[in-house]
Motif scaffolding. Structure first.
Motif: not given
Length: 386
Positions: A51-77
């Motif tokens: 995951l890139d950090v600086e991207m148009p729209g959502m930043s990588g940090f925001e994307v990572c937070e959404k991934i970790k809040k998802s029950k289906k995706l939280a276990d993916i490194p």
């Protein structure tokens, strides 16, 4: 087995570099922004996300937070790809849920190695469901102030019986189970570093943060994480209850006690190990000396015996062939070498005594290191709270 990797980056060149690096052992999915990345992650459930950090729209940090809040995706490194190398950025990435952080530009071998580490971490984590169940069962133990002190006293007693890092870490992590704290630890043992986690798997970024903050303040707080540092041990708490002031303060008062005991135990283990090593080294030197003296002494004794025979022969010779003074000098020389031979025998005897004392000292030091042998020690769950 081929791994499925999702790369989320707005730079086409980065996608090309990743493809060239890992295509021989990974199947790569490409996403150009955070929204597309989340959609593809939910659709394909990849093994690892880059995951890139600086991207148009959502930043990588925001994307990572959404991934970790998802029950289906939280276990993916998740591994961040960033051009920023400072510690603050790494800590921000870790706080958002990332397992690793690699700085652009990166080389092929480094990327492959880190992907393999993350995959091993995920596989290991999946095997730990039994430990999680055990933690949930024991987490119901009452935690009053007296209970806390009882657990600390129990741990101090347990650590006394530990004579290696494996045993010590088992008692150490057992202490945290009733507290419902997810922890990792670094033991700074001799000139090495040993990283361990309460759930059996330690992420690369966690090791990096523990190493970088080793010489920092006693308490390092960032997000919901806290690092507590002592000279021989550093503790990472991954779920510090920062929103509960009472619980947060209680843990900050409680945990230094167990860390002080652990720090003292590791120092004691180092001293014992150094003592055993030095005793063994000294013993080996004396054994070598004893062997050398044994060889020299045997040769010397033979020569003394030969000299004694020469003296006897000289004494039997005609007075015209050898003067009385010459015979007397031979006798004195024989006496001198006989004396040296006796001294060598005494030195050999003393060396054998030192070797025996060395064996006894090693046994004594081992008893200090292992005072109760294999005697079983009661677990934290056996504590009767008072």
């Amino acid at each position: 087995m081929t791994k499925l990797v999702l790369a989320i980056d707005d730079d086409k060149l980065v996608h090309h570099i990743i493809e060239e690096a890992i295509s021989h052992f990974c199947k790569l999915i490409h996403a150009k922004n955070g929204d597309e990345g989340l959609r593809l992650a939910l659709k394909y459930h990849p093994d690892i996300i880059l995951l890139d950090v600086e991207m148009p729209g959502m930043s990588g940090f925001e994307v990572c937070e959404k991934i970790k809040k998802s029950k289906k995706l939280a276990d993916i490194p998740v591994m961040f790809l960033s051009s920023k190398a400072d510690v603050a950025e790494r800590m921000r990435g870790y706080n958002s849920g990332a397992s690793d952080y690699i700085v652009k530009p990166f080389n092929r071998d480094e990327l492959i190695a880190r992907i393999k580490v993350l995959d091993a971490y995920r596989q290991q984590s999946r095997k730990l469901t039994q430990d999680i169940r055990r933690a949930e069962m024991t987490a119901e133990i009452a935690m009053t102030d007296s209970g806390d002190m009882g657990r600390i006293m129990r741990y101090v007693g347990q650590s006394y019986h530990a004579h290696d890092l494996t045993t010590l870490s088992e008692y150490f992590f057992e202490f945290f189970v009733p507290l419902q704290l997810d922890v990792a630890v670094a033991f700074w043992y001799h000139n090495s570093e040993v990283f361990l986690s309460g759930n059996g798997a330690l992420q690369p970024i966690e090791q990096e943060l523990l190493s970088k903050h080793r010489d920092g303040s006693r308490f390092v707080d960032f997000g919901r994480r806290t690092i507590i540092n002592y000279p021989k041990v550093s503790l990472l708490i991954k779920n510090m209850p920062v929103d509960d002031n009472a619980m947060y303060g209680r843990y900050k008062d409680l945990l230094p006690h167990i860390l002080e005991a652990t720090n003292a135990k590791i120092k004691d283990m180092e001293v014992s190990e150094d003592a055993l090593s030095k005793v063994d080294q000294i013993g080996r030197v004396f054994e070598e000396l004893s062997d050398q003296l044994g060889g020299i002494g045997g040769h010397h004794s033979n020569k003394v015996a030969e000299l004694g025979e020469l003296v006897k022969q000289a004494q039997a010779l005609d007075a015209q062939a050898l003067t009385i003074e010459q015979v007397s000098e031979l006798e004195k020389l024989h006496q001198h070498f006989s004396f040296v031979d006796d001294e060598l025998s005494i030195i050999k005897f003393k060396l054998s005594e030192i070797t025996e004392v060395r064996h006894q000292l090693i046994e004594s030091l081992n008893k200090i290191a292992k005072p109760w042998g294999e005697e079983e020690v009661a677990a934290q769950t056996d504590i009767e709270l008072f």
